[in-house]
Design a protein around this motif. Structure first.
Motif, short mmCIF file in Angstrom:
data_model
loop_
_atom_site.label_atom_id
_atom_site.label_comp_id
_atom_site.label_asym_id
_atom_site.label_seq_id
_atom_site.Cartn_x
_atom_site.Cartn_y
_atom_site.Cartn_z
N GLU A 50 35.35 29.40 45.51
CA GLU A 50 34.56 30.16 44.80
C GLU A 50 35.19 31.64 44.51
OE1 GLU A 50 31.44 31.06 42.30
OE2 GLU A 50 31.58 28.98 43.33
N LYS A 51 35.80 31.89 45.65
CA LYS A 51 36.67 33.16 45.79
C LYS A 51 37.88 33.21 44.73
CE LYS A 51 39.11 36.56 48.71
NZ LYS A 51 38.47 37.59 49.02
N LEU A 52 38.65 32.04 44.65
CA LEU A 52 39.54 31.86 43.66
C LEU A 52 39.17 32.07 42.14
CD1 LEU A 52 42.53 31.35 42.88
CD2 LEU A 52 41.71 28.94 43.08
N LYS A 53 37.98 31.40 41.84
CA LYS A 53 37.46 31.46 40.69
C LYS A 53 36.94 33.09 40.22
CE LYS A 53 35.12 27.07 40.08
NZ LYS A 53 34.22 26.28 40.17
N HIS A 54 36.61 33.70 41.42
CA HIS A 54 36.33 35.13 41.18
C HIS A 54 37.32 36.03 41.06
CE1 HIS A 54 34.09 38.85 41.68
NE2 HIS A 54 34.96 39.28 42.58
N LEU A 67 46.37 52.14 37.78
CA LEU A 67 45.44 51.60 38.81
C LEU A 67 45.12 50.21 38.43
CD1 LEU A 67 43.65 52.07 41.29
CD2 LEU A 67 41.99 52.80 39.45
N ALA A 68 45.12 49.90 37.08
CA ALA A 68 44.71 48.46 36.59
C ALA A 68 46.03 47.61 37.12
CB ALA A 68 44.58 48.42 35.44
N LEU A 69 47.37 47.93 37.08
CA LEU A 69 48.34 47.43 37.43
C LEU A 69 48.48 47.01 38.98
CD1 LEU A 69 51.50 49.11 35.46
CD2 LEU A 69 50.50 46.52 35.20
N VAL A 70 47.98 47.99 39.64
CA VAL A 70 48.07 47.73 41.14
C VAL A 70 47.15 46.76 41.49
CG1 VAL A 70 47.55 48.95 43.29
CG2 VAL A 70 48.76 50.08 41.67
N ARG A 71 45.62 46.99 40.85
CA ARG A 71 44.68 45.87 40.88
C ARG A 71 45.08 44.40 40.44
NH1 ARG A 71 39.44 49.22 38.70
NH2 ARG A 71 39.31 50.57 40.48
N LEU A 72 46.14 44.28 39.52
CA LEU A 72 46.32 42.90 38.98
C LEU A 72 47.39 42.44 39.97
CD1 LEU A 72 46.25 41.15 36.72
CD2 LEU A 72 48.06 42.37 35.77
N VAL A 73 48.38 43.15 40.62
CA VAL A 73 49.20 42.72 41.77
C VAL A 73 48.49 42.14 42.86
CG1 VAL A 73 51.14 43.82 43.23
CG2 VAL A 73 51.46 44.10 40.91
N LEU A 74 47.60 43.03 43.48
CA LEU A 74 46.79 42.65 44.43
C LEU A 74 46.01 41.58 44.50
CD1 LEU A 74 45.47 46.09 45.67
CD2 LEU A 74 47.27 44.99 46.80
N ILE A 75 45.51 41.28 42.99
CA ILE A 75 44.89 40.04 42.87
C ILE A 75 45.81 38.82 42.84
CG2 ILE A 75 43.44 38.51 40.92
CD1 ILE A 75 42.05 41.38 40.39
N ASN A 76 46.89 38.97 42.30
CA ASN A 76 47.95 37.99 42.15
C ASN A 76 48.35 37.59 43.63
OD1 ASN A 76 48.20 37.61 39.55
ND2 ASN A 76 49.54 39.04 39.17
N MET A 77 48.44 38.67 44.46
CA MET A 77 48.80 38.39 45.92
C MET A 77 47.67 37.47 46.60
SD MET A 77 50.38 42.04 46.90
CE MET A 77 50.49 41.65 48.56
N GLN A 78 46.29 37.87 46.22
CA GLN A 78 45.36 37.04 47.06
C GLN A 78 45.22 35.54 46.35
OE1 GLN A 78 42.19 39.71 46.02
NE2 GLN A 78 42.11 40.73 47.97
N VAL A 79 45.45 35.59 44.98
CA VAL A 79 45.45 34.02 44.24
C VAL A 79 46.76 33.39 45.16
CG1 VAL A 79 45.89 32.79 42.43
CG2 VAL A 79 44.33 34.77 42.59
N GLU A 80 47.80 33.93 45.24
CA GLU A 80 48.84 33.21 45.83
C GLU A 80 48.56 32.66 47.36
OE1 GLU A 80 52.54 35.40 45.35
OE2 GLU A 80 52.41 35.22 43.37
N GLU A 81 47.87 33.60 47.80
CA GLU A 81 47.68 33.29 49.36
C GLU A 81 46.55 32.30 49.45
OE1 GLU A 81 47.76 33.65 53.35
OE2 GLU A 81 49.04 34.51 51.97
N ILE A 82 45.63 32.11 48.71
CA ILE A 82 44.64 31.09 48.52
C ILE A 82 45.22 29.83 48.11
CG2 ILE A 82 42.78 30.14 47.43
CD1 ILE A 82 41.66 33.09 47.22
N GLU A 83 46.15 29.73 47.27
CA GLU A 83 47.12 28.59 46.86
C GLU A 83 47.80 28.04 47.86
OE1 GLU A 83 48.81 29.82 43.10
OE2 GLU A 83 46.88 29.33 42.04
N LYS A 84 48.36 28.85 48.64
CA LYS A 84 49.36 28.44 49.78
C LYS A 84 48.42 27.78 50.93
CE LYS A 84 53.03 31.80 49.37
NZ LYS A 84 53.56 33.17 49.92
#
Length: 59
Positions: free
Chosen positions: A2-6, A37-54
């Motif tokens: 669910e977190k990944l979908k969010h 700020l949007a770029l920073v948020r996008l990078v943080l989201i990408n990092m979280q998605v990668e962590e969940i996928e790992k």
């Protein structure tokens, strides 16, 4: 899962918002700060998605 979908929904929203922004704005302007700020948020989201996928790949 669910977190990944969010996170993916947030990523799509930020990308859509960024497309409407002026990417040539100076960072000392309000528009430039919001874009950065949007770029920073996008990078943080990408990092979280990668962590969940790992984590999912290890299971």
């Amino acid at each position: 899962m669910e977190k990944l979908k969010h996170l993916l929904a947030q990523k799509a929203l930020i990308k859509a918002t960024m497309q409407m922004m002026d990417i040539d704005s100076h960072f000392d302007s309000e528009e430039g700060r919001r874009y950065a700020l949007a770029l920073v948020r996008l990078v943080l989201i990408n990092m979280q998605v990668e962590e969940i996928e790992k984590e999912a790949a290890h299971k």
